[in-house]
Scaffold this motif. Structure first.
Motif, PDB file in Angstrom:
ATOM      1  N   HIS A 123       0.864  -1.186   0.000  1.00 57.96           N
ATOM      2  CA  HIS A 123       0.000   0.000   0.000  1.00 57.96           C
ATOM      3  C   HIS A 123       0.898   1.232   0.000  1.00 57.96           C
ATOM      4  O   HIS A 123       1.639   1.475   0.955  1.00 57.96           O
ATOM      5  N   ALA A 124       0.845   1.985  -1.080  1.00 60.02           N
ATOM      6  CA  ALA A 124       1.639   3.208  -1.202  1.00 60.02           C
ATOM      7  C   ALA A 124       0.722   4.416  -1.059  1.00 60.02           C
ATOM      8  O   ALA A 124      -0.284   4.523  -1.762  1.00 60.02           O
ATOM      9  N   VAL A 125       1.062   5.302  -0.152  1.00 59.42           N
ATOM     10  CA  VAL A 125       0.311   6.540   0.035  1.00 59.42           C
ATOM     11  C   VAL A 125       1.196   7.696  -0.425  1.00 59.42           C
ATOM     12  O   VAL A 125       2.335   7.837   0.038  1.00 59.42           O
ATOM     13  N   ILE A 126       0.666   8.491  -1.346  1.00 64.18           N
ATOM     14  CA  ILE A 126       1.408   9.631  -1.882  1.00 64.18           C
ATOM     15  C   ILE A 126       0.764  10.904  -1.369  1.00 64.18           C
ATOM     16  O   ILE A 126      -0.442  11.116  -1.533  1.00 64.18           O
ATOM     17  N   LEU A 127       1.548  11.744  -0.748  1.00 63.65           N
ATOM     18  CA  LEU A 127       1.068  13.024  -0.231  1.00 63.65           C
ATOM     19  C   LEU A 127       1.418  14.114  -1.231  1.00 63.65           C
ATOM     20  O   LEU A 127       2.568  14.521  -1.349  1.00 63.65           O
ATOM     21  N   GLY A 128       0.405  14.551  -1.997  1.00 65.12           N
ATOM     22  CA  GLY A 128       0.630  15.560  -3.033  1.00 65.12           C
ATOM     23  C   GLY A 128       0.270  15.028  -4.402  1.00 65.12           C
ATOM     24  O   GLY A 128       0.592  13.881  -4.723  1.00 65.12           O
ATOM     25  N   ARG A 129      -0.399  15.857  -5.206  1.00 65.69           N
ATOM     26  CA  ARG A 129      -0.867  15.414  -6.521  1.00 65.69           C
ATOM     27  C   ARG A 129      -0.322  16.270  -7.668  1.00 65.69           C
ATOM     28  O   ARG A 129      -0.982  16.488  -8.677  1.00 65.69           O
ATOM     29  N   ALA A 172       1.418  -1.939  -6.958  1.00 66.67           N
ATOM     30  CA  ALA A 172       1.126  -1.413  -5.623  1.00 66.67           C
ATOM     31  C   ALA A 172      -0.330  -0.955  -5.581  1.00 66.67           C
ATOM     32  O   ALA A 172      -0.944  -0.680  -6.611  1.00 66.67           O
ATOM     33  N   THR A 173      -0.873  -0.877  -4.382  1.00 63.76           N
ATOM     34  CA  THR A 173      -2.195  -0.293  -4.160  1.00 63.76           C
ATOM     35  C   THR A 173      -1.983   1.167  -3.774  1.00 63.76           C
ATOM     36  O   THR A 173      -1.180   1.456  -2.880  1.00 63.76           O
ATOM     37  N   ILE A 174      -2.683   2.072  -4.448  1.00 61.00           N
ATOM     38  CA  ILE A 174      -2.362   3.493  -4.351  1.00 61.00           C
ATOM     39  C   ILE A 174      -3.448   4.276  -3.616  1.00 61.00           C
ATOM     40  O   ILE A 174      -4.641   4.116  -3.883  1.00 61.00           O
ATOM     41  N   THR A 175      -3.018   5.143  -2.714  1.00 58.97           N
ATOM     42  CA  THR A 175      -3.876   6.189  -2.158  1.00 58.97           C
ATOM     43  C   THR A 175      -3.166   7.517  -2.408  1.00 58.97           C
ATOM     44  O   THR A 175      -2.002   7.689  -2.011  1.00 58.97           O
ATOM     45  N   LEU A 176      -3.848   8.436  -3.076  1.00 56.14           N
ATOM     46  CA  LEU A 176      -3.265   9.743  -3.413  1.00 56.14           C
ATOM     47  C   LEU A 176      -3.965  10.815  -2.583  1.00 56.14           C
ATOM     48  O   LEU A 176      -5.169  11.042  -2.737  1.00 56.14           O
ATOM     49  N   ALA A 186      -2.301   8.070   5.815  1.00 60.94           N
ATOM     50  CA  ALA A 186      -0.857   7.866   5.728  1.00 60.94           C
ATOM     51  C   ALA A 186      -0.406   6.715   6.628  1.00 60.94           C
ATOM     52  O   ALA A 186       0.533   5.987   6.284  1.00 60.94           O
ATOM     53  N   ARG A 187      -1.067   6.536   7.768  1.00 61.68           N
ATOM     54  CA  ARG A 187      -0.675   5.470   8.697  1.00 61.68           C
ATOM     55  C   ARG A 187      -0.954   4.074   8.140  1.00 61.68           C
ATOM     56  O   ARG A 187      -0.539   3.078   8.726  1.00 61.68           O
ATOM     57  N   GLN A 188      -1.657   3.994   7.016  1.00 59.34           N
ATOM     58  CA  GLN A 188      -1.895   2.706   6.379  1.00 59.34           C
ATOM     59  C   GLN A 188      -0.779   2.328   5.403  1.00 59.34           C
ATOM     60  O   GLN A 188      -0.751   1.224   4.870  1.00 59.34           O
ATOM     61  N   TYR A 241       1.819  10.310  11.155  1.00 59.19           N
ATOM     62  CA  TYR A 241       1.606   9.950   9.757  1.00 59.19           C
ATOM     63  C   TYR A 241       2.146   8.557   9.433  1.00 59.19           C
ATOM     64  O   TYR A 241       1.968   8.084   8.311  1.00 59.19           O
ATOM     65  N   LEU A 242       2.827   7.921  10.362  1.00 57.62           N
ATOM     66  CA  LEU A 242       3.534   6.679  10.033  1.00 57.62           C
ATOM     67  C   LEU A 242       3.035   5.486  10.834  1.00 57.62           C
ATOM     68  O   LEU A 242       2.689   5.605  12.009  1.00 57.62           O
ATOM     69  N   LYS A 243       3.023   4.338  10.159  1.00 58.84           N
ATOM     70  CA  LYS A 243       2.913   3.090  10.898  1.00 58.84           C
ATOM     71  C   LYS A 243       4.328   2.533  11.053  1.00 58.84           C
ATOM     72  O   LYS A 243       5.201   2.791  10.204  1.00 58.84           O
ATOM     73  N   PRO A 244       4.594   1.782  12.085  1.00 64.30           N
ATOM     74  CA  PRO A 244       5.937   1.265  12.311  1.00 64.30           C
ATOM     75  C   PRO A 244       6.454   0.467  11.107  1.00 64.30           C
ATOM     76  O   PRO A 244       5.747  -0.362  10.542  1.00 64.30           O
ATOM     77  N   GLY A 245       7.690   0.751  10.733  1.00 61.41           N
ATOM     78  CA  GLY A 245       8.336   0.001   9.661  1.00 61.41           C
ATOM     79  C   GLY A 245       8.090   0.523   8.264  1.00 61.41           C
ATOM     80  O   GLY A 245       8.600  -0.044   7.285  1.00 61.41           O
ATOM     81  N   ALA A 246       7.338   1.619   8.112  1.00 61.04           N
ATOM     82  CA  ALA A 246       7.041   2.146   6.781  1.00 61.04           C
ATOM     83  C   ALA A 246       8.306   2.660   6.097  1.00 61.04           C
ATOM     84  O   ALA A 246       9.234   3.164   6.745  1.00 61.04           O
ATOM     85  N   VAL A 247       8.329   2.524   4.760  1.00 60.64           N
ATOM     86  CA  VAL A 247       9.390   3.106   3.943  1.00 60.64           C
ATOM     87  C   VAL A 247       8.958   4.525   3.582  1.00 60.64           C
ATOM     88  O   VAL A 247       7.861   4.735   3.060  1.00 60.64           O
TER      89      VAL A 247
END
Length: 276
Positions: free
Chosen positions: A152-158, A175-179, A191-193, A211-217
């Motif tokens: 699950h990739a979350v992108i902040l900004g469009r 990847a599964t995308i959330t924009l 973002a925490r997902q 904004y983060l879940k543990p271990g996120a890149v």
């Protein structure tokens, strides 16, 4: 402690491969040449130009610089762009920004021929290349063996130069995308997902632990001069998230360190296409 995703190491590895490609072109008397146009002495434009020259030297790309006075007319700049577009010996064209306030920067960018538009400045025509910053994000993930498939990739900004194109690149990697954007509700919760979080909102230190879940890149695309410390900072509060993120790009020395080298790859791509 987070793994530091060192953009300088990524750029160095990419430069070696690109140098081999440019040397192969030389053997066929094909020379990858980037034409740069700078109007005036903007600090940002001059700084970017210096970075480009270093990347060009490391990859075997030649640079032809056009430096025009601040008071040059927009018509004269448009004429130079047309001249470069028509020159078969110039592989690519880059307008260094910002341009002076009396010029219509967007209109001038729209004059750049798509086949030479290695930084995707012309938004009025179908692009021949992927925006360099977006592509740099994927180069970093690839270099460090971070697989996007099923993540699950979350992108902040469009934005058209980062958020939108990097979303497409990640989607192409399964990847599964959330924009997220300025109108998104409860962005921190989304973002925490994220398994992979790309911060490109243009707001210094916006992304904290909430904004983060543990271990996120975490890939931090932002770059800002902190008015208090006078140091460069990103969109991510790196100190706050360093113990929580699994891996993170530094600022400086992260995504931005790769961008100029990706631009040189586009120049070499353009030269190879012209030789066919």
């Amino acid at each position: 402690m987070s793994l530091i995703l060192d953009g300088k190491a990524v750029a160095a590895a990419l430069q070696q491969a690109l140098k081999a490609r440019s040397q192969k072109l030389y053997l066929d008397y094909v020379f990858p040449v980037l034409a740069t146009v700078r109007v005036g002495e903007s600090k940002d434009a001059v700084s970017y130009e210096k970075g480009l020259l270093k990347a060009a030297k490391a990859t075997g790309v030649r640079v032809r610089r056009y430096i025009l006075p601040e008071d040059v007319s927009e018509q004269d700049v448009a004429g130079l762009i047309a001249q470069i577009n028509a020159d078969p010996l110039l592989s690519a064209l880059l307008l260094l920004r910002p341009m002076p306030a009396h010029m219509d920067e967007e209109a001038l960018c729209a004059l750049v021929a798509p086949q030479k538009d290695v930084d995707c400045l012309n938004q009025t025509a179908a692009p021949h290349f992927i925006p360099c910053t977006a592509e740099s994000c994927l180069q970093i993930l690839d270099h460090y063996g971070i697989d996007c498939r099923g993540k699950h990739a979350v992108i902040l900004g469009r934005s058209r130069v980062v958020g939108l194109p990097v979303s497409k690149l990640l989607l192409d990697r399964d990847a599964t995308i959330t924009l997220c954007h300025s109108k998104t509700q409860d962005t921190p919760a989304l973002a925490r997902q994220a398994d992979i979080l790309i911060a490109a909102m243009g707001r210094m230190g916006l992304v904290g632990r909430d904004y983060l879940k543990p271990g996120a890149v975490v890939l931090d695309v932002g770059i800002h001069l902190d008015p208090v410390t006078h140091r460069l900072r990103g969109d991510v509060d790196a100190e706050a998230v360093s113990e929580l993120a699994g891996a993170i790009t530094p600022v400086p020395g992260g995504v931005g360190a790769v961008t100029s080298t990706v631009l040189m790859r586009h120049v070499i791509d353009a030269a190879e296409r012209s030789a066919k």
